[in-house]
Design a protein around this motif. Structure first.
Motif, PDB file in Angstrom:
ATOM      1  N   ASN A  60       0.861  -0.990  -0.097  1.00  0.00           N
ATOM      2  CA  ASN A  60       0.010   0.003  -0.012  1.00  0.00           C
ATOM      3  C   ASN A  60       0.887   1.293   0.004  1.00  0.00           C
ATOM      4  O   ASN A  60       0.483   2.117   0.826  1.00  0.00           O
ATOM      5  CB  ASN A  60      -1.024  -0.025   1.312  1.00  0.00           C
ATOM      6  N   LYS A  78     -11.951   4.868   6.557  1.00  0.00           N
ATOM      7  CA  LYS A  78     -12.134   3.586   6.362  1.00  0.00           C
ATOM      8  C   LYS A  78     -12.984   3.521   4.890  1.00  0.00           C
ATOM      9  O   LYS A  78     -12.681   2.758   4.061  1.00  0.00           O
ATOM     10  CB  LYS A  78     -13.064   2.987   7.224  1.00  0.00           C
ATOM     11  N   ILE A  79     -13.784   4.536   4.771  1.00  0.00           N
ATOM     12  CA  ILE A  79     -14.760   4.703   3.594  1.00  0.00           C
ATOM     13  C   ILE A  79     -13.569   4.896   2.392  1.00  0.00           C
ATOM     14  O   ILE A  79     -13.544   4.330   1.048  1.00  0.00           O
ATOM     15  CB  ILE A  79     -15.972   5.548   3.435  1.00  0.00           C
ATOM     16  N   SER A  81     -10.727   4.398   2.170  1.00  0.00           N
ATOM     17  CA  SER A  81      -9.622   3.393   1.806  1.00  0.00           C
ATOM     18  C   SER A  81     -10.211   2.224   0.959  1.00  0.00           C
ATOM     19  O   SER A  81      -9.531   1.702  -0.101  1.00  0.00           O
ATOM     20  CB  SER A  81      -8.971   2.817   3.313  1.00  0.00           C
ATOM     21  N   ARG A  82     -11.297   1.854   1.520  1.00  0.00           N
ATOM     22  CA  ARG A  82     -12.028   0.862   0.510  1.00  0.00           C
ATOM     23  C   ARG A  82     -12.550   1.255  -0.899  1.00  0.00           C
ATOM     24  O   ARG A  82     -12.330   0.600  -1.985  1.00  0.00           O
ATOM     25  CB  ARG A  82     -13.513   0.567   1.291  1.00  0.00           C
ATOM     26  N   THR A  85      -9.234   1.463  -2.828  1.00  0.00           N
ATOM     27  CA  THR A  85      -8.789   0.206  -3.076  1.00  0.00           C
ATOM     28  C   THR A  85      -9.828  -0.623  -4.341  1.00  0.00           C
ATOM     29  O   THR A  85      -9.331  -1.052  -5.381  1.00  0.00           O
ATOM     30  CB  THR A  85      -8.765  -0.682  -2.100  1.00  0.00           C
ATOM     31  N   PHE A  86     -11.032  -0.103  -4.227  1.00  0.00           N
ATOM     32  CA  PHE A  86     -12.105  -0.779  -5.194  1.00  0.00           C
ATOM     33  C   PHE A  86     -11.763  -0.113  -6.359  1.00  0.00           C
ATOM     34  O   PHE A  86     -12.053  -0.954  -7.277  1.00  0.00           O
ATOM     35  CB  PHE A  86     -13.473  -0.546  -4.647  1.00  0.00           C
ATOM     36  N   GLN A 141      -7.433  -6.940  -0.443  1.00  0.00           N
ATOM     37  CA  GLN A 141      -7.373  -5.660   0.534  1.00  0.00           C
ATOM     38  C   GLN A 141      -8.660  -4.960   0.548  1.00  0.00           C
ATOM     39  O   GLN A 141      -9.194  -4.385   1.415  1.00  0.00           O
ATOM     40  CB  GLN A 141      -6.341  -4.560  -0.074  1.00  0.00           C
ATOM     41  N   THR A 142      -9.459  -5.127  -0.510  1.00  0.00           N
ATOM     42  CA  THR A 142     -11.063  -4.791  -0.649  1.00  0.00           C
ATOM     43  C   THR A 142     -11.822  -5.284   0.483  1.00  0.00           C
ATOM     44  O   THR A 142     -12.666  -4.662   0.976  1.00  0.00           O
ATOM     45  CB  THR A 142     -11.459  -4.863  -2.150  1.00  0.00           C
ATOM     46  N   ILE A 143     -11.740  -6.607   0.478  1.00  0.00           N
ATOM     47  CA  ILE A 143     -12.353  -7.756   1.325  1.00  0.00           C
ATOM     48  C   ILE A 143     -12.138  -7.339   2.591  1.00  0.00           C
ATOM     49  O   ILE A 143     -12.820  -7.271   3.708  1.00  0.00           O
ATOM     50  CB  ILE A 143     -12.367  -9.046   0.780  1.00  0.00           C
ATOM     51  N   TRP A 144     -10.717  -7.266   3.039  1.00  0.00           N
ATOM     52  CA  TRP A 144     -10.065  -7.150   4.345  1.00  0.00           C
ATOM     53  C   TRP A 144      -9.097  -6.098   4.244  1.00  0.00           C
ATOM     54  O   TRP A 144      -7.814  -6.307   4.137  1.00  0.00           O
ATOM     55  CB  TRP A 144      -9.535  -8.601   4.698  1.00  0.00           C
ATOM     56  N   PRO A 145      -9.461  -5.055   4.530  1.00  0.00           N
ATOM     57  CA  PRO A 145      -8.572  -3.837   4.236  1.00  0.00           C
ATOM     58  C   PRO A 145      -7.468  -3.739   5.527  1.00  0.00           C
ATOM     59  O   PRO A 145      -7.914  -4.228   6.404  1.00  0.00           O
ATOM     60  CB  PRO A 145      -9.336  -2.608   4.703  1.00  0.00           C
TER      61      PRO A 145
END
Length: 159
Positions: A60, A78-79, A81-82, A85-86, A141-145
């Motif tokens: 990252n 958190k938002i 980051s996801r 990544t997505f 990383q999208t599923i488990w950041p």
């Protein structure tokens, strides 16, 4: 996994440097360059870039806007980051599909290097594997950041 992500680009960069150095030396000493040195170096560089992307996503360690990140709340981080990544995952998957189609096209065409007659699709396939590794890392990383990116202590809390 981590060692592999570091070793592949490092070994290929070393191979590129040695190939270029040997070609320069033979060009100077015996007035003959290494056959296909430029094409091989160019294709090795594409593999290094694709595997380097995978390593950057794994750690990252890519570019982000710290101006917004530093001022964001924990929930917003958190938002963001996801979401980031997505979006990266969508772009890498599209790039990986396009590169896979290029590999198939090059394989069907039987494209070879000029001097040594090496198959170009093998180099493209190795680069495609790097994009596939990037996609797998981003999906994970999208599923488990990664928690270390979000749970950083703020300066105010440390004092």
């Amino acid at each position: 996994m981590r060692i592999f992500l570091e070793a592949v680009p490092a070994a290929l960069l070393l191979a590129m440097a040695l190939l270029t150095s040997v070609s320069a030396a033979t060009r100077y000493l015996i007035n003959t360059p290494v056959p296909d040195e430029f094409e091989i170096s160019r294709m090795l560089l594409s593999i290094v870039v694709c595997w380097g992307m995978a390593a950057a996503f794994y750690y990252n360690d890519h570019i982000r806007l710290d101006v917004f990140w530093g001022r964001a709340s924990l929930g917003a981080k958190k938002i963001l980051s996801r979401l980031g990544t997505f979006l990266s995952l969508l772009i890498i998957v599209a790039y990986s599909v396009a590169l896979w189609l290029k590999v198939l096209d090059t394989m069907k065409a039987g494209l070879l290097t000029i001097d040594l007659g090496l198959s170009v699709w093998g180099f493209q396939f190795a680069a495609w594997l790097g994009t596939l590794a990037s996609a797998a890392i981003l999906l994970t990383q999208t599923i488990w950041p990664p928690r270390h990116l979000i749970d950083e202590p703020h300066i105010d809390q440390a004092l």
